[in-house]
Design a protein around this motif. Structure first.
Motif, mmCIF file in Angstrom:
data_model
loop_
_atom_site.group_PDB
_atom_site.id
_atom_site.type_symbol
_atom_site.label_atom_id
_atom_site.label_comp_id
_atom_site.label_asym_id
_atom_site.label_seq_id
_atom_site.Cartn_x
_atom_site.Cartn_y
_atom_site.Cartn_z
ATOM 1 N N LYS A 80 0.833 -1.211 0.000
ATOM 2 C CA LYS A 80 0.000 0.000 0.000
ATOM 3 C C LYS A 80 0.863 1.253 0.000
ATOM 4 O O LYS A 80 0.577 2.221 -0.703
ATOM 5 C CB LYS A 80 -0.932 -0.010 1.209
ATOM 6 C CG LYS A 80 -1.905 1.135 1.221
ATOM 7 C CD LYS A 80 -2.860 1.030 2.392
ATOM 8 C CE LYS A 80 -3.840 2.197 2.360
ATOM 9 N NZ LYS A 80 -4.774 2.152 3.473
ATOM 10 N N GLN A 83 2.547 1.749 -3.519
ATOM 11 C CA GLN A 83 1.591 2.106 -4.572
ATOM 12 C C GLN A 83 2.130 1.748 -5.966
ATOM 13 O O GLN A 83 2.316 2.608 -6.824
ATOM 14 C CB GLN A 83 1.240 3.585 -4.516
ATOM 15 C CG GLN A 83 0.532 3.995 -3.257
ATOM 16 C CD GLN A 83 0.167 5.463 -3.242
ATOM 17 O OE1 GLN A 83 0.761 6.291 -3.932
ATOM 18 N NE2 GLN A 83 -0.824 5.793 -2.446
ATOM 19 N N TYR A 99 -2.362 -11.725 -5.692
ATOM 20 C CA TYR A 99 -3.732 -11.620 -6.192
ATOM 21 C C TYR A 99 -4.650 -10.980 -5.144
ATOM 22 O O TYR A 99 -5.380 -10.035 -5.443
ATOM 23 C CB TYR A 99 -4.264 -12.994 -6.598
ATOM 24 C CG TYR A 99 -5.704 -12.944 -7.033
ATOM 25 C CD1 TYR A 99 -6.037 -12.477 -8.301
ATOM 26 C CD2 TYR A 99 -6.726 -13.329 -6.180
ATOM 27 C CE1 TYR A 99 -7.362 -12.403 -8.709
ATOM 28 C CE2 TYR A 99 -8.044 -13.258 -6.569
ATOM 29 C CZ TYR A 99 -8.364 -12.796 -7.832
ATOM 30 O OH TYR A 99 -9.672 -12.717 -8.217
ATOM 31 N N GLY A 102 -3.512 -7.338 -4.351
ATOM 32 C CA GLY A 102 -3.754 -6.518 -5.540
ATOM 33 C C GLY A 102 -5.221 -6.169 -5.715
ATOM 34 O O GLY A 102 -5.571 -5.034 -6.043
ATOM 35 N N LYS A 103 -6.081 -7.141 -5.483
ATOM 36 C CA LYS A 103 -7.523 -6.882 -5.591
ATOM 37 C C LYS A 103 -7.994 -5.930 -4.497
ATOM 38 O O LYS A 103 -8.784 -5.024 -4.755
ATOM 39 C CB LYS A 103 -8.329 -8.190 -5.543
ATOM 40 C CG LYS A 103 -8.157 -9.039 -6.774
ATOM 41 C CD LYS A 103 -8.651 -8.307 -7.996
ATOM 42 C CE LYS A 103 -8.494 -9.128 -9.249
ATOM 43 N NZ LYS A 103 -8.922 -8.412 -10.442
ATOM 44 N N LEU A 104 -7.513 -6.111 -3.268
ATOM 45 C CA LEU A 104 -7.901 -5.222 -2.169
ATOM 46 C C LEU A 104 -7.444 -3.783 -2.412
ATOM 47 O O LEU A 104 -8.157 -2.837 -2.086
ATOM 48 C CB LEU A 104 -7.325 -5.726 -0.842
ATOM 49 C CG LEU A 104 -7.987 -6.956 -0.249
ATOM 50 C CD1 LEU A 104 -7.179 -7.471 0.934
ATOM 51 C CD2 LEU A 104 -9.420 -6.647 0.182
ATOM 52 N N LEU A 105 -6.263 -3.625 -2.993
ATOM 53 C CA LEU A 105 -5.722 -2.288 -3.241
ATOM 54 C C LEU A 105 -6.104 -1.742 -4.622
ATOM 55 O O LEU A 105 -5.665 -0.666 -5.003
ATOM 56 C CB LEU A 105 -4.195 -2.296 -3.080
ATOM 57 C CG LEU A 105 -3.695 -2.554 -1.663
ATOM 58 C CD1 LEU A 105 -2.173 -2.672 -1.660
ATOM 59 C CD2 LEU A 105 -4.157 -1.459 -0.725
ATOM 60 N N LYS A 106 -6.871 -2.518 -5.374
ATOM 61 C CA LYS A 106 -7.346 -2.123 -6.698
ATOM 62 C C LYS A 106 -6.201 -1.799 -7.666
ATOM 63 O O LYS A 106 -6.251 -0.836 -8.416
ATOM 64 C CB LYS A 106 -8.321 -0.956 -6.592
ATOM 65 C CG LYS A 106 -9.549 -1.340 -5.796
ATOM 66 C CD LYS A 106 -10.545 -0.229 -5.695
ATOM 67 C CE LYS A 106 -11.736 -0.789 -4.922
ATOM 68 N NZ LYS A 106 -12.568 0.149 -4.335
ATOM 69 N N ILE A 107 -5.168 -2.649 -7.602
ATOM 70 C CA ILE A 107 -4.057 -2.536 -8.543
ATOM 71 C C ILE A 107 -4.493 -3.214 -9.829
ATOM 72 O O ILE A 107 -4.934 -4.361 -9.824
ATOM 73 C CB ILE A 107 -2.775 -3.172 -7.958
ATOM 74 C CG1 ILE A 107 -2.358 -2.395 -6.701
ATOM 75 C CG2 ILE A 107 -1.664 -3.194 -8.995
ATOM 76 C CD1 ILE A 107 -1.246 -3.038 -5.916
ATOM 77 N N LYS A 108 -4.385 -2.497 -10.937
ATOM 78 C CA LYS A 108 -4.932 -2.998 -12.200
ATOM 79 C C LYS A 108 -4.054 -4.051 -12.876
ATOM 80 O O LYS A 108 -4.565 -4.933 -13.542
ATOM 81 C CB LYS A 108 -5.175 -1.835 -13.147
ATOM 82 C CG LYS A 108 -6.267 -0.933 -12.634
ATOM 83 C CD LYS A 108 -6.601 0.172 -13.576
ATOM 84 C CE LYS A 108 -7.652 1.010 -12.889
ATOM 85 N NZ LYS A 108 -8.271 1.998 -13.593
#
Length: 131
Positions: A80, A83, A99, A102-108
């Motif tokens: 986090k 970033q 995975y 990444g999904k929790l932090l909305k990393i594309k």
């Protein structure tokens, strides 16, 4: 661009050596791509070599007990704070964590890099087969 690599350990192995080569090759391109490497297990053989690259290196202390959840939280906080534009998992266990985080932090951009020749039912670990 920030690329965050999460790998199981800094022990001497194929995936670790490839990641080390990537970090070494990027030494002259600091302004283009910044690499962050997080090892889930501390005290690997290649730790000092990773420290000698331009990558920012972190070690966690994952163990096979209940307290691994506190290490997952530390991992989440580090990612986090970084970033990253790209989150890269190396091998099975690290890729599952990549995975989820990444999904929790909305990393594309989330990538898995799994290097394994063959999964054999009674020779490969059950967890590895399930992942």
């Amino acid at each position: 661009m920030k690329v965050c690599h999460i790998i199981n350990s800094f022990n001497n192995g194929g995936a670790e050596n490839i990641l080390l080569k990537i970090c070494e090759a990027s030494k002259d391109n600091k302004n283009i791509t910044q690499h962050y490497v997080i090892s889930l297990i501390s005290n690997g053989d290649l730790f000092n070599q990773f420290k000698n690259t331009s990558a920012n290196v972190f070690e966690l202390n994952f163990k096979k007990n209940f307290f691994f959840l506190s290490e997952v939280f530390k991992l989440f906080k580090i990612v986090k704070q970084i970033q990253p534009n790209i989150l890269m998992g190396w091998m099975y266990h690290a890729s599952i964590l990549v995975y989820l985080i990444g999904k929790l932090l909305k990393i594309k951009e989330i990538y898995w890099n799994i290097r394994h020749t063959k999964l054999v039912f009674l020779k490969s670990s059950i967890i590895t087969i399930c992942i």
